[in-house]
Design a protein around this motif. Structure first.
Motif, PDB file in Angstrom:
ATOM      1  N   ALA A 428     -33.026  99.846  52.136  1.00 25.09           N
ATOM      2  CA  ALA A 428     -32.204  98.626  52.089  1.00 25.09           C
ATOM      3  C   ALA A 428     -30.724  98.988  51.997  1.00 25.09           C
ATOM      4  O   ALA A 428     -29.877  98.375  52.667  1.00 25.09           O
ATOM      5  N   ILE A 429     -30.409  99.980  51.169  1.00 26.82           N
ATOM      6  CA  ILE A 429     -29.021 100.419  51.021  1.00 26.82           C
ATOM      7  C   ILE A 429     -28.495 100.962  52.347  1.00 26.82           C
ATOM      8  O   ILE A 429     -27.392 100.613  52.790  1.00 26.82           O
ATOM      9  N   GLN A 430     -29.284 101.820  52.997  1.00 26.62           N
ATOM     10  CA  GLN A 430     -28.850 102.416  54.260  1.00 26.62           C
ATOM     11  C   GLN A 430     -28.687 101.357  55.349  1.00 26.62           C
ATOM     12  O   GLN A 430     -27.750 101.418  56.162  1.00 26.62           O
ATOM     13  N   ARG A 431     -29.581 100.364  55.359  1.00 29.52           N
ATOM     14  CA  ARG A 431     -29.479  99.315  56.380  1.00 29.52           C
ATOM     15  C   ARG A 431     -28.219  98.481  56.169  1.00 29.52           C
ATOM     16  O   ARG A 431     -27.534  98.111  57.132  1.00 29.52           O
ATOM     17  N   ALA A 432     -27.900  98.202  54.911  1.00 30.73           N
ATOM     18  CA  ALA A 432     -26.674  97.454  54.618  1.00 30.73           C
ATOM     19  C   ALA A 432     -25.445  98.256  55.021  1.00 30.73           C
ATOM     20  O   ALA A 432     -24.484  97.708  55.583  1.00 30.73           O
ATOM     21  N   LEU A 433     -25.462  99.566  54.773  1.00 29.38           N
ATOM     22  CA  LEU A 433     -24.331 100.414  55.155  1.00 29.38           C
ATOM     23  C   LEU A 433     -24.152 100.439  56.673  1.00 29.38           C
ATOM     24  O   LEU A 433     -23.021 100.389  57.184  1.00 29.38           O
ATOM     25  N   ARG A 434     -25.259 100.528  57.392  1.00 26.67           N
ATOM     26  CA  ARG A 434     -25.167 100.536  58.859  1.00 26.67           C
ATOM     27  C   ARG A 434     -24.611  99.213  59.378  1.00 26.67           C
ATOM     28  O   ARG A 434     -23.805  99.185  60.316  1.00 26.67           O
ATOM     29  N   PHE A 435     -25.052  98.109  58.763  1.00 27.65           N
ATOM     30  CA  PHE A 435     -24.549  96.800  59.181  1.00 27.65           C
ATOM     31  C   PHE A 435     -23.052  96.698  58.929  1.00 27.65           C
ATOM     32  O   PHE A 435     -22.291  96.232  59.795  1.00 27.65           O
ATOM     33  N   ARG A 436     -22.615  97.129  57.755  1.00 26.26           N
ATOM     34  CA  ARG A 436     -21.180  97.117  57.438  1.00 26.26           C
ATOM     35  C   ARG A 436     -20.401  97.925  58.485  1.00 26.26           C
ATOM     36  O   ARG A 436     -19.343  97.496  58.966  1.00 26.26           O
ATOM     37  N   HIS A 437     -20.930  99.092  58.800  1.00 27.31           N
ATOM     38  CA  HIS A 437     -20.260  99.965  59.769  1.00 27.31           C
ATOM     39  C   HIS A 437     -20.173  99.289  61.137  1.00 27.31           C
ATOM     40  O   HIS A 437     -19.125  99.373  61.820  1.00 27.31           O
ATOM     41  N   GLU A 438     -21.249  98.616  61.555  1.00 28.87           N
ATOM     42  CA  GLU A 438     -21.260  97.967  62.860  1.00 28.87           C
ATOM     43  C   GLU A 438     -20.249  96.832  62.924  1.00 28.87           C
ATOM     44  O   GLU A 438     -19.568  96.642  63.938  1.00 28.87           O
ATOM     45  N   ASN A 543     -35.165  93.791  57.890  1.00 33.32           N
ATOM     46  CA  ASN A 543     -35.438  94.930  58.766  1.00 33.32           C
ATOM     47  C   ASN A 543     -34.365  95.033  59.850  1.00 33.32           C
ATOM     48  O   ASN A 543     -33.416  94.236  59.899  1.00 33.32           O
ATOM     49  N   LYS A 544     -34.505  96.009  60.708  1.00 33.86           N
ATOM     50  CA  LYS A 544     -33.506  96.251  61.747  1.00 33.86           C
ATOM     51  C   LYS A 544     -33.379  95.052  62.676  1.00 33.86           C
ATOM     52  O   LYS A 544     -32.267  94.683  63.098  1.00 33.86           O
ATOM     53  N   THR A 545     -34.497  94.407  62.976  1.00 31.29           N
ATOM     54  CA  THR A 545     -34.482  93.258  63.876  1.00 31.29           C
ATOM     55  C   THR A 545     -33.635  92.126  63.306  1.00 31.29           C
ATOM     56  O   THR A 545     -32.832  91.509  64.019  1.00 31.29           O
ATOM     57  N   LYS A 546     -33.802  91.846  62.005  1.00 31.15           N
ATOM     58  CA  LYS A 546     -33.039  90.764  61.380  1.00 31.15           C
ATOM     59  C   LYS A 546     -31.553  91.105  61.307  1.00 31.15           C
ATOM     60  O   LYS A 546     -30.698  90.240  61.521  1.00 31.15           O
ATOM     61  N   ALA A 547     -31.244  92.364  60.996  1.00 31.86           N
ATOM     62  CA  ALA A 547     -29.843  92.772  60.927  1.00 31.86           C
ATOM     63  C   ALA A 547     -29.177  92.653  62.299  1.00 31.86           C
ATOM     64  O   ALA A 547     -28.043  92.161  62.415  1.00 31.86           O
ATOM     65  N   LEU A 548     -29.879  93.080  63.346  1.00 30.88           N
ATOM     66  CA  LEU A 548     -29.334  92.960  64.699  1.00 30.88           C
ATOM     67  C   LEU A 548     -29.202  91.501  65.113  1.00 30.88           C
ATOM     68  O   LEU A 548     -28.254  91.120  65.816  1.00 30.88           O
ATOM     69  N   GLY A 549     -30.150  90.665  64.662  1.00 28.22           N
ATOM     70  CA  GLY A 549     -30.084  89.239  64.957  1.00 28.22           C
ATOM     71  C   GLY A 549     -28.846  88.595  64.359  1.00 28.22           C
ATOM     72  O   GLY A 549     -28.210  87.737  64.977  1.00 28.22           O
ATOM     73  N   LEU A 550     -28.487  89.012  63.135  1.00 30.77           N
ATOM     74  CA  LEU A 550     -27.271  88.492  62.500  1.00 30.77           C
ATOM     75  C   LEU A 550     -26.036  88.949  63.264  1.00 30.77           C
ATOM     76  O   LEU A 550     -25.117  88.152  63.521  1.00 30.77           O
ATOM     77  N   LEU A 551     -25.991  90.225  63.640  1.00 33.46           N
ATOM     78  CA  LEU A 551     -24.844  90.725  64.413  1.00 33.46           C
ATOM     79  C   LEU A 551     -24.674  89.964  65.727  1.00 33.46           C
ATOM     80  O   LEU A 551     -23.560  89.588  66.111  1.00 33.46           O
TER      81      LEU A 551
END
Length: 712
Positions: A428-438, A543-551
């Motif tokens: 969860a931490i790593q996914r949040a960091l990747r989202f922030r970076h994107e 998950n990755k799908t939801k994070a990409l959906g938000l982006l």
């Protein structure tokens, strides 16, 4: 949940033939057999597919190294190693101590080995299931007849009605069969903490680093009141975070206690900061006691940790500094802090007990872990009188608790136990960091405007909680203590145009409420919306799908905003609130209109003045509500509040914290608080669909708001 991964691929007949025979036998027993390509593929499979219940591999090819890699992901996962006679001779005592079952390559042994794997799978399920959940599953499987509550009798009653049958089909048989009465003695009791319920509480306490834990089935709103009813007797004084959850105001309404408020900070974006260290000092508390009629030295303190915007306190400092008998950390939003080293020293149950003090931590299991709604926990470190505490517990707990909620609390704890739980939080931490970076990457490369992220300015952020250092420009707090407040990386706040990091209003702006409504139209719900900020929670369920959906949705908003689409097209729900008003309006006109209203009120300065001074406490919340119950109140328009004592708490959402408490009076020096409320009302009056939900203020037919005040 019967998937077996086989790692052989030896291309040697004497090894491949027994494996193929075993595969056929397993598939006949309803196992799904998968062949990963290599070790990396296997580890990815295990990490992303919890249904894997065993791994079969060739000992000579993979041996001890693979077992260590699997154990790092899930130390309970069964492993089955095949070896020829030569390899078996080289297996030492250490290897036999691993969670590995050894087999020899033999033809016609498939059925026997499959039976061993079946027993291994059953033992695995038994090992990962926590005690109450295991007992509940066993009870349901037994299919006993009951002549007690609940009346639907395992779903039978629902199936006697057409609409009931639809209800039954939607929720399923096991949901019905597991909804059972407290009369079932073999499951023990939530109220007297016996049997499997008691075992579950011990299991949870061990998992969450507590000395004692309680399962609460009607939310942390109730958990907070249970703790408060025990820790703060009638007539006592308590310290309360002014940005407390409204359940704590309800506690003060129910019990005749005197509050002393700990005043947090707030930046220009409206992000709630922490309580300064000076508020915890003995001298400051003594001054509060002196200035508050009827107050004595506080016996108990309540602190919201984390804040609604994801700021965590250095709890070690608070535990050592606050001179009270007990401290309650309302940690509804951070039930995961015990499972990653980045939260060490930032949560209630972190570290050992504090001599002479009791530390409580309430957590909403359902908010960011995997549990049903209303699932909550109370954790305790320190000495409590358990029988008396249980009276407070029973006072607020139904005698007919839903066992599905109880099981979900315990299962959530089981999910977090061991390496698997640490991995969930780390992911969860790593996914949040990747989202922030994107978001940052897109912002730097896009033409024109884009969303920003509220976070430190470093190009590469470390996976840690980030210290809000004094003097740092990014956080927007003018005066803040070093090593006191830390931003949780999984709480992601996005900033919209309209206000710069110095707290200055810009000419053009996009209020965050417009973005939130757009995202809602696209199936994405924002956790909290401020004037120019949006909060997203990157829980273990993202998950990755939801994070990409938000982006993608954020990019789509920018595209539609830049081409100046109509309100009807972008925000159909808003349009339908008043079609005539929005008929020809475009999104940029709407955004600039709301932004102009906010600018006219000079929001940054208004918010600073509104929260600079607290209203005057004329009577405590309990006495104010008693007057309301006795009819000693009247209703006045919101603008007439100055000089009147509020009967109820007044709480706008967002941010969801009380501005005025029951029994408090807005004096002339508190007029900015009234003006802040009026601004929120004005936006809703000018722009239908953008009304602010204000608890304690009632919108009348003419569009004006009224509040209830104590009669003079």
């Amino acid at each position: 949940m019967k998937t077996i991964a086989i790692m052989n691929h030896m291309d040697v007949l004497f090894k491949e033939a027994p494996i193929h025979e075993l595969q056929n036998t397993l598939e006949a027993q309803d196992y799904r057999v998968i062949y990963p390509h290599d070790t990396d593929d296997l580890l990815e499979l295990i990490e992303n597919n919890a249904q894997v219940c065993g791994v079969i591999f060739d000992w000579a090819k993979y041996n001890l190294q693979l077992t260590k890699q699997i154990t790092a992901l899930n130390e309970k996962l069964p492993m089955y190693a095949f070896a020829d006679r030569h390899a078996l001779k080289n297996i030492d005592i250490h290897d036999l101590g691993l969670a590995v079952h050894f087999f020899e390559y033999e033809l016609y042994a498939g059925s026997e080995i499959a039976d061993r794997i079946k027993r291994g799978t059953e033992a695995y399920f038994d090992a990962i299931l926590p005690p109450f959940t295991k007992a509940l599953f066993n009870y349901v499987e037994q299919g006993k007849y009951t002549f007690c509550t609940p009346g639907h009798m395992g779903g039978t009653a629902f199936q006697k009605s057409p609409v009931g049958s639809l209800f039954y089909d939607f929720f399923g048989a096991n949901t019905m069969k597991s909804d059972i009465s407290v009369s079932v003695g073999e499951l023990g009791s939530l109220l007297d903490h016996s049997g499997p319920h008691r075992e579950a509480e011990r299991y949870i306490a061990e998992t969450f680093n507590a000395e004692r834990s309680y399962m609460v089935t009607n939310g942390t709103s109730t958990a907070n009141k249970i703790v408060g009813m025990y820790a703060a007797p009638v007539g006592s004084t308590i310290l309360v975070d002014r940005n407390c959850h409204k359940s704590l105001t309800h506690l003060m309404i129910m019990s005749d206690i005197t509050p002393l408020y700990l005043r947090p900070t707030r930046n220009a974006w409206g992000i709630l900061g922490g309580i300064p260290r000076s508020e915890f000092q003995k001298e400051t508390i003594a001054q509060k006691v002196k200035q508050t009629p009827g107050a004595s030295w506080p016996v108990h303190a309540v602190i919201t940790n984390s804040t609604y915007d994801g700021l965590l306190y250095n709890t070690d400092y608070i535990k050592q500094t606050l001179d009270v008998k007990s401290i309650h950390f309302d940690s509804a939003w951070v039930p995961y802090t015990n499972f990653s080293p980045i939260y060490k020293g930032l949560c209630g149950m972190s570290g050992d007990r504090v001599p002479g003090k009791v530390i409580y931590e309430t957590q909403s299991t359902h908010k960011l872990l995997a549990a049903f709604s209303q699932a909550s926990m109370i954790h305790i470190k320190g000495e409590v009188e358990e029988e008396t505490f249980n009276e407070a517990f029973m006072m607020h707990t139904s005698t007919s608790p839903h066992y599905g909620i109880v099981a979900s609390i315990e299962t959530s704890a089981a999910m977090m136990k061991g390496n698997a739980g640490k991995r969930l939080i780390n992911n969860a931490i790593q996914r949040a960091l990747r989202f922030r970076h994107e978001v940052k990457r897109i912002r730097e490369g896009v033409e024109g405007w884009f969303f920003d992220v509220w976070q430190p300015d470093e190009a590469e952020l470390a996976p840690e909680c980030w210290n809000l250092k004094p003097g740092a420009k990014w956080h927007g707090f003018d005066a803040i203590d070093d090593n006191h407040m830390y931003l949780d990386p999984i709480k992601v706040t996005l900033l919209t145009p309209g206000m710069n990091r110095h707290g200055e209003m810009e000419e053009q702006g996009i209020p965050a409420s417009i973005v939130a409504k757009y995202l809602d139209q696209h199936g994405i719900i924002v956790e909290k919306t401020g004037p120019y900020n949006l909060l997203f929670l990157f829980s273990i369920g993202i998950n990755k799908t939801k994070a990409l959906g938000l982006l993608r949705a954020l990019n789509d908003f920018k595209r539609d905003y830049d081409r100046n689409a109509t309100v009807k097209e972008m925000l159909p729900d808003v349009y339908h609130c008043q079609p005539a008003f929005y008929e020809n309006m475009r999104i940029q006109e709407l955004a600039q209109g709301i932004h102009t209203l906010i600018r006219q009120h000079d929001l940054p300065e208004l918010m600073f003045r509104a929260f600079e001074t607290l209203p005057t406490m004329v009577m405590n919340p309990h006495h104010a509500f008693q007057k309301e119950l006795h009819g000693e109140i009247e209703e006045v328009y919101l603008e007439e509040m100055i000089g009147r004592v509020s009967a109820n708490m007044i709480l706008p959402y967002p941010p969801g914290v009380p501005l005025v408490m029951p029994g408090e009076m807005l004096a002339e020096e508190n007029r900015p608080t009234l003006e802040f409320l009026q601004m929120l009302c004005e936006i809703g009056a000018w722009y239908p669909g953008f009304e602010t939900d204000i608890h304690g203020a009632y919108r009348q037919a003419d569009g004006r708001y009224t509040v209830k005040v104590i009669k003079d």
